[in-house]
Scaffold this active site. Sequence first.
Site, PDB file in Angstrom:
ATOM      1  N   LEU A 186       3.355  -6.865   2.385  1.00 21.89           N
ATOM      2  CA  LEU A 186       3.484  -6.277   3.705  1.00 21.89           C
ATOM      3  C   LEU A 186       3.185  -4.592   3.473  1.00 21.89           C
ATOM      4  O   LEU A 186       3.160  -4.315   2.238  1.00 21.89           O
ATOM      5  CB  LEU A 186       5.644  -5.991   3.741  1.00 21.89           C
ATOM      6  CG  LEU A 186       5.732  -8.156   4.744  1.00 21.89           C
ATOM      7  CD1 LEU A 186       6.968  -7.368   4.009  1.00 21.89           C
ATOM      8  CD2 LEU A 186       5.384  -7.637   6.323  1.00 21.89           C
TER       9      LEU A 186
ATOM     10  N   GLY B 252       4.014  -1.132   2.606  1.00 22.01           N
ATOM     11  CA  GLY B 252       4.949  -1.151   1.719  1.00 22.01           C
ATOM     12  C   GLY B 252       5.534  -1.955   0.918  1.00 22.01           C
ATOM     13  O   GLY B 252       6.011  -1.305  -1.120  1.00 22.01           O
ATOM     14  N   SER B 253       4.832  -2.393   0.151  1.00 21.80           N
ATOM     15  CA  SER B 253       4.467  -3.992  -0.817  1.00 21.80           C
ATOM     16  C   SER B 253       4.016  -3.076  -1.942  1.00 21.80           C
ATOM     17  O   SER B 253       4.674  -3.924  -3.092  1.00 21.80           O
ATOM     18  CB  SER B 253       4.403  -4.846  -0.628  1.00 21.80           C
ATOM     19  OG  SER B 253       3.274  -5.039  -0.315  1.00 21.80           O
ATOM     20  N   GLY B 254       3.263  -1.764  -1.779  1.00 21.32           N
ATOM     21  CA  GLY B 254       2.642  -1.647  -3.386  1.00 21.32           C
ATOM     22  C   GLY B 254       1.609  -2.232  -3.574  1.00 21.32           C
ATOM     23  O   GLY B 254       0.783  -1.628  -4.357  1.00 21.32           O
ATOM     24  N   LYS B 255       0.529  -2.519  -2.403  1.00 21.09           N
ATOM     25  CA  LYS B 255      -0.811  -2.572  -2.262  1.00 21.09           C
ATOM     26  C   LYS B 255      -1.442  -1.876  -3.041  1.00 21.09           C
ATOM     27  O   LYS B 255      -2.741  -1.191  -3.935  1.00 21.09           O
ATOM     28  CB  LYS B 255      -1.115  -2.908  -1.052  1.00 21.09           C
ATOM     29  CG  LYS B 255      -0.074  -4.624  -0.772  1.00 21.09           C
ATOM     30  CD  LYS B 255      -1.527  -5.282   0.599  1.00 21.09           C
ATOM     31  CE  LYS B 255      -1.230  -4.191   2.121  1.00 21.09           C
ATOM     32  NZ  LYS B 255       0.628  -3.799   1.715  1.00 21.09           N
ATOM     33  N   SER B 256      -1.680  -0.347  -2.344  1.00 24.18           N
ATOM     34  CA  SER B 256      -2.205   1.376  -2.268  1.00 24.18           C
ATOM     35  C   SER B 256      -1.569   2.066  -4.161  1.00 24.18           C
ATOM     36  O   SER B 256      -2.938   1.888  -4.764  1.00 24.18           O
ATOM     37  CB  SER B 256      -1.976   1.461  -1.663  1.00 24.18           C
ATOM     38  OG  SER B 256      -2.564   0.922  -0.214  1.00 24.18           O
TER      39      SER B 256
ATOM     40  N   SER C  43      -3.950  -8.577   5.136  1.00 24.43           N
ATOM     41  CA  SER C  43      -4.247  -9.428   5.612  1.00 24.43           C
ATOM     42  C   SER C  43      -2.993 -10.857   5.479  1.00 24.43           C
ATOM     43  O   SER C  43      -2.771 -11.485   4.965  1.00 24.43           O
ATOM     44  CB  SER C  43      -5.314 -10.036   4.492  1.00 24.43           C
ATOM     45  OG  SER C  43      -5.073  -9.545   3.045  1.00 24.43           O
TER      46      SER C  43
END
Length: 175
Positions: free
Chosen positions: A14, A16-20, A87
């Site tokens: 989602l 805000g999950s920390g991907k970036s 995704s």
Amino acid sequence: MKKITKKVIWFTGLSGSGKSTLANSLISQLRKQKFSCILLDGDEVRSGLCADLAFSESDRIENIRRIAEMASLMIKQSDFVVVATISPNDFLRNKAKKIITGKLFNLIYLSTPFDVCVARDTKGLYKKAFEGKIKNFTGIGARFSPPKKYHLIIDTNQSKIKDSLSQILKMLNVD
């Protein structure tokens, strides 16, 4: 330098999950180890190459197709391509995997709880979606379906960046 197998590392989760955050940390660590690597951040791609797309189902498919095609081209010239994009379902993730080819594609699922992602809302996207200013926003107007298969799962609410990064580097065999 260790001999490595080229890989595309595809972060899903989602907003805000920390991907970036994890993708940028991973790129930094890989570069310190003298690996060539490229980052494709979904937000940055959406503001440029995919600026003509909205959040309809067909636009989401095209967005992921473009990102996967870029990753497929870039991995030919780099050790690692790191992709950070929501995704939101297996159809899209499998489409990316097929374009990139399965042997190169490594999916990392950030399973951070929805309420934590909303609380982190650094870009104000959830706020806008709750106010009706963003239609079909993933997690509110559009569904996020967790992947059925992945190479690694991390809850960034439970795992510190350093620990998460360590897990990823171990998975990549570059720790």
